[in-house]
Design an enzyme around this catalytic site. Structure first.
Site, short mmCIF file in Angstrom:
data_model
loop_
_atom_site.label_atom_id
_atom_site.label_comp_id
_atom_site.label_asym_id
_atom_site.label_seq_id
_atom_site.Cartn_x
_atom_site.Cartn_y
_atom_site.Cartn_z
N GLU A 78 51.34 27.51 12.19
CA GLU A 78 50.81 26.11 12.24
C GLU A 78 50.26 25.91 10.54
O GLU A 78 49.30 26.47 9.93
CB GLU A 78 49.51 26.12 13.04
CG GLU A 78 48.73 25.06 12.90
CD GLU A 78 49.19 23.83 13.07
OE1 GLU A 78 49.57 23.50 14.20
OE2 GLU A 78 49.07 22.95 12.09
N ASP A 297 46.01 44.59 14.51
CA ASP A 297 46.38 44.38 15.96
C ASP A 297 45.59 43.09 16.56
O ASP A 297 44.59 42.98 16.74
CB ASP A 297 45.71 45.53 16.87
CG ASP A 297 46.01 45.32 18.31
OD1 ASP A 297 46.25 44.10 18.83
OD2 ASP A 297 45.87 46.36 18.94
N HIS A 396 44.66 16.49 10.94
CA HIS A 396 45.41 17.74 10.87
C HIS A 396 46.71 17.43 11.32
O HIS A 396 47.66 18.14 10.52
CB HIS A 396 44.66 18.48 12.26
CG HIS A 396 45.06 19.75 12.73
ND1 HIS A 396 43.95 20.60 12.96
CD2 HIS A 396 45.93 20.39 12.63
CE1 HIS A 396 44.55 21.82 13.23
NE2 HIS A 396 45.80 21.87 13.26
#
Ligand code: MEV
Length: 407
Positions: A78, A297, A396
């Site tokens: 993104e 992780d 955004h």
């Protein structure tokens, strides 16, 4: 990373200038630089049934944490995430950046052993037996993870507890309780998942003998309470106020109204789980992108964060909290477990992750965890400011469309 030169911003530099800057201002070694430049020939180890690689862009966010300026790599699909984190980092810059506090050593991982089928008449005695034999169990567990012991880590506590369960299969004479043995392990600079699970497996047999029960589950717990990071920042009101020209029209919202809106958003997230989930996702946009770049992780970090958000039987809560300060600035605080390490097989087999860790210049797992939390809070304030102001489609999405159409 030392303070950036004033002439050119990192985003204005071309690739050569960026590497030149990193060579002079971060821990990136010559080898690390070669790895990043030649990433196609520096792929991590192949996976089971391997057919290729998922390539993600890596961006760098400049952020001040505990008075030191870092370049923190983020890997994400993104494009607006890195821009938002950078903006959030900037909003805290004037007031001293982000401050973190790691609770306790901050490097404890918990392991668990499940014992079933303990005869009813021996259950209380079984718990006492485990308590009496703690020193011997610590020895057995520690032997199973010699590298952790060599690094100065090891088991620091063992606590048995009982849980009541429905008996689905009737085992003659067996109790309706299971005995669960929780144990905490100091993992130093390792996240410790494999080491702790090995310890659980090693202690299971002697615990079976002590209790007369049967060991089933032997694994770490991802509820990483021993890795809690508190991150705080003061956001300058001038930086929160909005004045933006979008498609020829100016959107202007004064700082006090923006701050009121951000606090209203935070209050909403504290009550309505539909909103809480999205609020926390915004935080994890930052944390997960850092974790992915640095060979951590990501699923362990995400499960720990969301579990902590509902820890102790409370309803699922936002991981961050915002308030207005007496000087009119906005105070933000994020509390989140960050189970990460600098030492792991995954990092050893991923040259890109190693080179990116060099850029951070991190020396230990606590520092690494602090960077994750700071980027999480920077991401969060940036998202809330955008929602409180121009909204997601103006704030955004345009960046997303811009990047995707130019690539
Ligand atoms: C989008 O990836 C993240 C946000 O939805 C976070 C939030 O709503 O707080 C913008």
């Amino acid at each position: 990373m030392v303070e950036a030169e004033k002439q050119k911003k990192f985003r204005e530099m071309d690739m050569e200038e960026r590497f030149d800057y990193l060579r002079r201002n971060s821990g990136l070694t010559e080898h690390g630089e070669q790895v990043l430049r030649d990433w196609k020939n520096n792929a991590p180890k192949e996976t089971e049934n391997h057919i290729g690689y998922m390539v993600l862009p890596i961006g760098l966010v400049k952020i001040r944490v505990n008075q030191k300026i870092y370049g923190v790599p983020m890997a994400t699909e993104e494009p607006s995430v890195v821009a938002a984190a950078s903006h959030g980092a900037k909003m805290a810059e004037k007031t001293g950046g982000f401050k973190t506090q790691v609770i306790g050593t901050g490097t404890i991982t918990t392991g668990q052993i499940q014992i079933i089928d303990i005869p009813s008449d021996r259950f209380e005695a079984a718990i006492q037996k485990v308590i009496d034999y703690i020193p011997q169990l610590v020895e057995v567990g520690n032997i199973a993870s010699p590298r952790l012991i060599a690094a100065g880590g090891g088991i620091v506590s063992i606590k048995p507890k009982s849980i009541y369960v429905k008996m689905r299969q009737s085992v003659p004479g067996a109790d309706h309780r299971q005995l669960i043995i929780d144990f905490d392990v100091e993992c130093k600079d390792a996240m410790g998942a494999n080491a702790v699970s090995k310890m659980a497996e090693a202690m299971a047999k002697p615990i079976e003998s002590l209790t007369g029960g049967k060991a089933v589950g032997r694994i770490l717990s991802n509820l990483s309470l021993g890795r809690l990071v508190i991150c705080e920042a003061e956001f300058d009101k001038e930086a929160i106020g909005l004045r933006k020209e979008i498609n020829g029209s100016v959107i202007e919202i004064p700082a006090n109204e923006m701050i009121r809106n951000i606090i209203a958003l935070n209050d909403w997230a504290a009550i309505d789980q539909f909103r809480t989930t999205t609020h926390n996702k915004g935080i994890m946009n930052g944390i997960t992108a850092v974790a992915l770049a640095l060979g951590q992780d990501t699923r362990a970090i995400e499960s720990a964060a969301h579990s902590y958000a509902a820890y102790g039987g409370r309803s699922y809560q936002p991981l961050s909290h915002f308030e207005i300060l007496g000087n009119g600035n906005l105070y933000g605080c994020l509390s989140v477990p960050i189970p990460v390490g600098l030492v792991s097989g995954v990092i050893d087999s991923n040259p890109t992750a190693k080179a990116l860790i060099e850029i951070t210049g991190c020396n230990d797992a606590r520092e690494l965890a602090s960077l994750h939390a700071a980027v999480g809070l920077a991401q969060n304030i940036s998202a809330l400011r955008m929602l409180a102001g121009e909204g997601i489609s103006k704030g955004h999405m345009p960046l997303h469309h811009l990047r995707t159409s130019s690539s």
